[in-house]
Each structure stands twice: as structure tokens, then as C-alpha cells.
Enzyme design. Structure first.
Site, mmCIF file in Angstrom:
data_model
loop_
_atom_site.group_PDB
_atom_site.id
_atom_site.type_symbol
_atom_site.label_atom_id
_atom_site.label_comp_id
_atom_site.label_asym_id
_atom_site.label_seq_id
_atom_site.Cartn_x
_atom_site.Cartn_y
_atom_site.Cartn_z
ATOM 1 N N GLU A 235 10.680 -18.343 24.695
ATOM 2 C CA GLU A 235 11.250 -17.111 24.144
ATOM 3 C C GLU A 235 11.584 -16.169 25.283
ATOM 4 O O GLU A 235 10.825 -16.076 26.252
ATOM 5 C CB GLU A 235 10.243 -16.437 23.224
ATOM 6 C CG GLU A 235 9.869 -17.282 22.033
ATOM 7 C CD GLU A 235 9.013 -16.498 21.073
ATOM 8 O OE1 GLU A 235 9.593 -15.807 20.233
ATOM 9 O OE2 GLU A 235 7.778 -16.566 21.182
ATOM 10 N N LYS B 47 6.435 -16.270 26.385
ATOM 11 C CA LYS B 47 7.294 -15.107 26.138
ATOM 12 C C LYS B 47 7.840 -14.644 27.487
ATOM 13 O O LYS B 47 7.278 -14.938 28.535
ATOM 14 C CB LYS B 47 6.501 -13.994 25.458
ATOM 15 C CG LYS B 47 6.053 -14.380 24.044
ATOM 16 C CD LYS B 47 5.996 -13.188 23.120
ATOM 17 C CE LYS B 47 5.511 -13.541 21.722
ATOM 18 N NZ LYS B 47 6.565 -13.998 20.816
ATOM 19 N N ASP C 111 -0.514 -18.325 18.291
ATOM 20 C CA ASP C 111 0.743 -17.872 17.693
ATOM 21 C C ASP C 111 1.783 -18.990 17.604
ATOM 22 O O ASP C 111 2.537 -19.067 16.642
ATOM 23 C CB ASP C 111 1.297 -16.708 18.536
ATOM 24 C CG ASP C 111 2.480 -16.024 17.880
ATOM 25 O OD1 ASP C 111 2.476 -15.904 16.638
ATOM 26 O OD2 ASP C 111 3.400 -15.600 18.603
ATOM 27 N N ASP D 252 5.129 -22.815 7.687
ATOM 28 C CA ASP D 252 5.418 -22.766 9.116
ATOM 29 C C ASP D 252 6.939 -22.763 9.165
ATOM 30 O O ASP D 252 7.570 -23.784 8.863
ATOM 31 C CB ASP D 252 4.858 -24.007 9.828
ATOM 32 C CG ASP D 252 5.147 -23.962 11.317
ATOM 33 O OD1 ASP D 252 6.265 -23.551 11.682
ATOM 34 O OD2 ASP D 252 4.280 -24.340 12.109
ATOM 35 N N HIS D 253 7.523 -21.639 9.521
ATOM 36 C CA HIS D 253 8.979 -21.529 9.326
ATOM 37 C C HIS D 253 9.748 -22.523 10.208
ATOM 38 O O HIS D 253 10.909 -22.799 9.944
ATOM 39 C CB HIS D 253 9.466 -20.089 9.521
ATOM 40 C CG HIS D 253 9.577 -19.647 10.938
ATOM 41 N ND1 HIS D 253 8.506 -19.223 11.684
ATOM 42 C CD2 HIS D 253 10.639 -19.561 11.765
ATOM 43 C CE1 HIS D 253 8.909 -18.907 12.897
ATOM 44 N NE2 HIS D 253 10.200 -19.097 12.986
ATOM 45 N N ARG E 127 0.819 -1.202 0.000
ATOM 46 C CA ARG E 127 0.000 0.000 0.000
ATOM 47 C C ARG E 127 0.859 1.261 0.000
ATOM 48 O O ARG E 127 0.440 2.294 -0.491
ATOM 49 C CB ARG E 127 -0.955 -0.016 1.194
ATOM 50 C CG ARG E 127 -2.149 -0.921 0.897
ATOM 51 C CD ARG E 127 -2.994 -1.183 2.096
ATOM 52 N NE ARG E 127 -2.247 -1.942 3.096
ATOM 53 C CZ ARG E 127 -2.813 -2.683 4.048
ATOM 54 N NH1 ARG E 127 -4.120 -2.744 4.134
ATOM 55 N NH2 ARG E 127 -2.076 -3.347 4.911
ATOM 56 N N LYS F 57 1.320 -18.031 8.175
ATOM 57 C CA LYS F 57 0.341 -18.201 9.228
ATOM 58 C C LYS F 57 -0.052 -16.824 9.773
ATOM 59 O O LYS F 57 0.725 -15.895 9.614
ATOM 60 C CB LYS F 57 0.901 -19.085 10.326
ATOM 61 C CG LYS F 57 1.905 -18.366 11.237
ATOM 62 C CD LYS F 57 2.219 -19.213 12.416
ATOM 63 C CE LYS F 57 3.137 -18.550 13.383
ATOM 64 N NZ LYS F 57 2.650 -17.395 14.102
ATOM 65 N N HIS G 124 3.718 -24.044 15.350
ATOM 66 C CA HIS G 124 5.080 -24.533 15.560
ATOM 67 C C HIS G 124 5.121 -25.731 16.515
ATOM 68 O O HIS G 124 5.753 -26.753 16.231
ATOM 69 C CB HIS G 124 5.974 -23.429 16.124
ATOM 70 C CG HIS G 124 5.955 -22.159 15.324
ATOM 71 N ND1 HIS G 124 5.776 -22.160 13.967
ATOM 72 C CD2 HIS G 124 6.100 -20.859 15.671
ATOM 73 C CE1 HIS G 124 5.806 -20.906 13.524
ATOM 74 N NE2 HIS G 124 5.994 -20.105 14.535
ATOM 75 N N LYS H 79 13.588 -25.151 9.642
ATOM 76 C CA LYS H 79 14.780 -25.201 10.496
ATOM 77 C C LYS H 79 15.450 -26.556 10.331
ATOM 78 O O LYS H 79 14.794 -27.597 10.402
ATOM 79 C CB LYS H 79 14.400 -24.982 11.972
ATOM 80 C CG LYS H 79 13.906 -23.568 12.281
ATOM 81 C CD LYS H 79 13.629 -23.411 13.762
ATOM 82 C CE LYS H 79 12.863 -22.127 14.057
ATOM 83 N NZ LYS H 79 13.686 -20.947 14.247
HETATM 84 C C1 BG6 Z 1 6.535 -16.573 15.015
HETATM 85 C C2 BG6 Z 1 5.676 -15.953 16.085
HETATM 86 O O1 BG6 Z 1 5.765 -17.421 14.208
HETATM 87 O O2 BG6 Z 1 7.565 -17.336 15.622
HETATM 88 C C3 BG6 Z 1 6.512 -15.082 17.009
HETATM 89 O O3 BG6 Z 1 4.648 -15.175 15.482
HETATM 90 C C4 BG6 Z 1 7.681 -15.865 17.549
HETATM 91 O O4 BG6 Z 1 5.723 -14.573 18.078
HETATM 92 C C5 BG6 Z 1 8.443 -16.566 16.424
HETATM 93 O O5 BG6 Z 1 8.523 -14.981 18.230
HETATM 94 C C6 BG6 Z 1 9.485 -17.506 16.963
HETATM 95 O O6 BG6 Z 1 10.286 -17.950 15.898
HETATM 96 P P1 BG6 Z 1 11.805 -18.369 16.146
HETATM 97 O O7 BG6 Z 1 12.262 -18.849 14.825
HETATM 98 O O8 BG6 Z 1 12.510 -17.121 16.616
HETATM 99 O O9 BG6 Z 1 11.778 -19.418 17.198
#
Ligand code: BG6
Length: 514
Positions: A241, A365, A260, A202-203, A65, A173, A265, A207
Site C-alpha cells: 500500500e 504501508k 490487519d 474478507d473483502h 449511537r 474482520k 487478506h 475481488k
Molecule cells: C483493510 C485494512 O482490510 O484492507 C486496511 O484494514 C487496508 O488497512 C485495506 O488499507 C486494503 O484493502 P484494498 O482493497 O485497498 O487493498
């Protein structure tokens, strides 16, 4: 003249993890002025180009945007690449990408945006040899996923252009907000796209260490025989985290730790840990088994949500020597917010392999450390032939898969303490990625973007996996929506609320302190 692809690979070699150059394509990033593009996507694309994993003509079209223009977009992407490399830039790779950076500004619900986009990618096909292939990456707020895909369909960008091989859509996501909305979203997406065009990211699956769960389990004969209820006493999966919610309160207030992290994850890691051996490493082979594992997770009844799940919210405290505000003091958070920043739970997996083995999951967190791990605790020996005084320092055998940081695997077992007496205590045998391999692991986004370009969906989430994960999480959402008690408070910098300790004590266990 469109550039030639770098090298061709024999079709028999195509498949999971084959290192090869992706076919040229126009990569369209929706939400290109956002954080993800700057921090992850652009650095990943630059790294792929530097390793010759992208064909030279590969082009990137940002859609957003903000009114950036091609030049503004290029200079932002240059900054992103510089920042990621700590000032170092592979100029050869950048040179190849730079000429193919374009920007289209406009609203996501404005047909004009897509008309302009269609023209730009058409030009790229002609001028840079992107060959009619499209990879659309939706890095937008989830509320506009369906709108974007609908518009792509209207201008025909959901299909490859003449001569092209593919048009795929990568989605970040969250995939829905609950089970119903996830199903509704999928219905909208499927009106325009076939499931095999959809790449849900889903990242965590990108890994290396998460993928290594599969290698450890299925490339070795020593672990699999004990990977079941006969030997495993309990399993703990932790995604901790140390950071707070930061500037993401707007998103997080509506999401919370359950949506989240747990829904995606954590449950993905659980699926890889609990699944049966796949027949092959094909996308279907692996994803079918993950779906079966998730499908075997016993749903919690409303009464069980109260006894098997703990939710918490961080209060003011200290993390790594710095004072951090409580969640309810963070900017953008309602002072009476009930959003959970911590979740711990005990799940059962009702199948032959896992019946009776508790799976303890937790995420939070503002915990003391950033650490993700899977720990299998094994049952004790049938008979301990030592005097109790000789084994006071002996803990249970455990196998810990250290997903991050300090990636590796630890095996805890008992050993004799040197000396006259026969005292035993637990010791560790460690495998560390850094020490064992000289190769650097690619960043998760690098791996996943490359797979999406190659058309390998193994590490992406299929629609039935999304549904299974929501099925598990939905009873918690339902119970919490009518719950009168707020989440339990925990001081930032501690391992979560006391209630979470009691959850394990009830089953005779203790949380690990990674
Ligand atoms: C994301 C969440 O998908 O994953 C975040 O939205 C989180 O809140 C993050 O901090 C954690 O990813 P990683 O790779 O740092 O463990």
C-alpha cells in the site's frame, strides 16, 4: 401490497455465481453512521438495486449511537450514493431503496435499542414485504460483536420472523485479536447462531482477480501440471500500500500489519494459491481445501521468527512526490510505538505439492506503489545451451497474477533478441482484464453482500479458516511480545527495510519490484 420478487430461478440453477435477484430482506447495519457504510455498503446496495439484484422491497435499517433519525440517515445515504457515483445517481434504484431506509439510535448494550429495532423490522415486513428475512451486518468495533449478537438472540432477531427463510449475520474482520480471543469470540457467537448463519467478510475474496486465481488454476490444463514443487522455485505474495495509516491510528496501533493484512487478506490469497483442486465449486468444496492448505503451513518456532520474519515501521519519507510523516509522528500514534507497518516472511507448506518451495509474503504501508500480486517463479531449465554472455538478460520464468490495480496476468519467459547473434532475454506476455472484457467487475462489497443475501458462503471465511490463520500468526505475536528490538525502520516510499532483502538473499532470491 408487498412487491413481487422480480424473477424466480429454477432451483437447479442456484449456486455459486448465479446472477439472480435476492429474496427481499431487512438489511440491518450496526455501525451505520461509520465510514464503511458510507464508502462501501450503501454504494454497493445501490449498485445491486440498479442491477435488479435486490428485490424492490429490500429495506435498510441503520443502527448507531449517533442520533440521526430516519431523515438524517436518508440524507447521509443519499450523499454516500452521490459520492460513489461521482454525482450520478440511478434515481430508479434510489427511489426503491429510499422508502425502506430507517434508523434506530441507541447503545449496542442497551436492550431498548433491540426492542426498537425489532419493531422497525416488523413494520418493514408488513409495509414493504421484507418477508421475515434478516441480514444483520456488524460494521461496529469488534469489541461489541458478541454483545450485539447476544441481544439479537434475546429479542429473537437471530431467527427469521414467521414466514421468513433466513437470518444471517455478516461480520467484518478482525475476528479476534489472537488465537484465544478468536476462539472465545466464536464460542459467544455460536451460543446464539449456527455456523451457517455466520458470514465472516474478507473483502479480498470479493475481488474478481482473487476469484480468478481459482479460474486460472482449475479451468485450464496448462497451469496446473506445473503448479507444484517440481516446477515452481518460489512464490511471492505482495500486498503493498502506498498510503500511510491516515486517521486510523486508533485502530492500527493495536492491530499492526500482521493482524490487519497478514492474518486475513494475505493468508487467504496464499490459501487460494496453494490449495488442492476442489471436487466442486461448492462452499464446502472450496473451503475444505483452503483449510487443508492453511493447515499444512509449518508453524515457525520462536527462533525461526527471528530468522524468517522481518517487521518494519515507516519513517518520514516521500511517496508519489509528497512528503509523509513517519509512523511515530502520525496523530494518535505513541512516539515509542512498536506497531509494525510492514511484515515480510518466509513460510513453508509441508505437503506433497509444496515441500521445499519457499512462500515469501510481504505487506506494508507507505511503500512506493499500491499493488497486490501473486508471483510464481519457476525453476531454471536443466541445461542452458547458450554461452553465459548470451543469456545475461534472461531472468527466471514467472507467472504473475496481478490482483490490483492493473488487473491481469503476466507470463515472463525468454525470447531471442532479433539479430545475428543468439542473445536471449526475458519478455512478457500480458493478459489485461480491461482489454479482454467489456463487463465491469462488481465492487467486492457488492459481490459479497449479494452472496450473503443469496445464502452463498463460498467467499466468506469459515470458523476453522479463522483458526488456522491465527495458528500461523500466533507464534509471531508471541515472539514479538517479548522482543527487545523495535521494528526495523524503513523510509516511506521505499520497498521496506533492508532486512527484508536479506531474508530473500539468504535463499538465493530477490523481491520483485512490481
Ligand atoms: C483493510 C485494512 O482490510 O484492507 C486496511 O484494514 C487496508 O488497512 C485495506 O488499507 C486494503 O484493502 P484494498 O482493497 O485497498 O487493498
Amino acid at each position: 401490497m408487498p412487491p413481487e420478487p422480480l424473477h424466480q430461478v429454477h432451483p437447479l440453477l442456484e449456486g455459486l455465481g448465479v446472477e439472480r435477484t435476492a429474496a427481499p430482506a431487512a438489511i440491518v447495519i450496526f455501525g451505520a453512521s461509520g465510514d464503511l457504510t458510507r464508502r462501501k455498503l450503501m454504494p454497493a446496495l445501490q449498485a445491486l438495486m440498479a442491477r435488479d439484484r435486490l428485490a424492490p422491497g429490500t429495506s435498510i435499517v441503520g443502527v448507531g449511537r449517533s442520533d440521526l433519525g430516519d431523515e438524517g440517515f436518508r440524507s447521509r445515504m443519499r450523499q454516500a450514493v452521490e459520492q460513489a457515483g461521482g454525482g450520478d445517481v440511478d434515481e430508479r434504484a434510489w427511489g426503491q431503496l429510499e422508502g425502506g431506509l430507517r434508523y434506530v439510535s441507541g447503545g449496542y448494550d442497551d436492550a431498548g435499542t433491540y426492542k426498537a429495532l425489532d419493531e422497525v423490522v416488523g413494520d418493514l415486513d408488513r409495509d414493504r414485504g421484507t418477508a421475515g428475512n434478516r441480514l444483520h451486518y456488524l460494521s461496529t468495533p469488534p469489541g461489541v460483536f458478541a454483545t450485539v449478537v447476544d441481544h439479537l438472540g434475546r429479542v429473537g432477531l437471530h431467527r427469521p420472523a414467521a414466514g421468513g427463510d433466513f437470518a444471517r449475520v455478516v461480520i467484518e474482520k478482525p475476528f479476534g485479536h489472537d488465537l484465544d480471543s478468536a476462539e472465545a469470540l466464536d464460542r459467544c457467537l455460536h451460543e446464539v447462531l449456527d455456523e451457517d448463519q455466520l458470514y465472516r467478510i474478507d473483502h479480498y475474496l470479493g475481488k474478481e482477480t482473487v476469484q480468478n486465481v481459482l479460474a486460472l488454476r482449475f479451468a485450464n490444463s496448462i497451469f496446473e501440471p506445473v503448479w507444484n514443487r517440481s516446477y515452481v522455485d518460489s512464490v511471492q505474495i505482495t500486498v503493498a500500500e502506498s498510503e500511510g495509516v491516515g486517521h486510523r491510528a486508533g485502530f492500527y496501533e493495536d492491530a499492526g500489519a500482521l493482524r490487519d493484512i497478514v492474518q486475513n487478506h494475505l493468508l487467504q490469497v496464499l490459501a487460494l494459491t496453494a490449495m488442492e483442486p476442489p471436487v466442486s465449486m461448492s462452499p464446502k468444496g472450496i473451503r475444505d481445501e483452503k483449510v487443508k492448505a492453511l493447515g499444512a503451513v509449518d508453524l515457525l518456532s520462536p527462533a525461526e521468527v527471528a530468522t524468517e520474519v522481518v517487521r518494519g515501521q515507516y519513517r518520514r519519507g516521500w511517496v508519489s512526490g509528497a512528503e509523509v510523516p513517519g509512523y511515530d509522528e502520525e496523530e494518535g500514534v505513541a512516539p515509542d510505538s512498536r506497531t509494525e507497518t510492514y511484515v515480510a516472511m518466509r513460510l513453508r507448506i509441508d505437503n506433497w505439492r509444496w515441500a521445499g518451495v519457499p512462500f515469501y509474503l510481504r505487506t506494508g504501508k507507505c511503500l512506493p506503489r499500491r499493488v497486490t500480486e501473486v508471483a510464481l517463479q519457476f525453476s531454471g531449465v536443466p541445461h542452458l545451451p547458450f554461452a553465459p554472455t548470451q543469456a545475461t538478460q534472461l531472468g527466471p520464468n514467472a507467472l504473475v497474477l496481478r490482483i490490483q490495480p492493473d488487473e491481469g496476468i503476466t507470463l515472463r519467459f525468454g525470447a531471442k533478441i532479433p539479430g545475428q547473434s543468439f542473445d536471449v532475454r526475458s519478455v512478457s506476455m500480458d493478459f489485461s482484464y480491461g482489454a479482454a472484457f467489456a463487463e465491469e467487475a462488481p465492487e467486492a462489497y457488492e459481490r459479497l453482500l449479494h452472496d450473503a443475501l443469496l445464502g452463498d458462503p463460498t467467499l466468506f471465511i469459515r470458523t476453522d479458516e479463522v483458526q488456522q490463520a491465527w495458528r500461523i500468526v500466533q507464534p509471531l505475536l508471541d515472539a514479538w511480545s517479548s522482543e527487545s528490538q523495535p521494528p526495523a525502520g524503513y523510509e516511506a516510499g521505499t520497498w521496506g527495510p533492508e532486512e527484508a532483502d536479506r531474508l530473500l538473499e539468504a535463499g538465493g532470491h530477490r523481491w520483485r519490484r512490481p
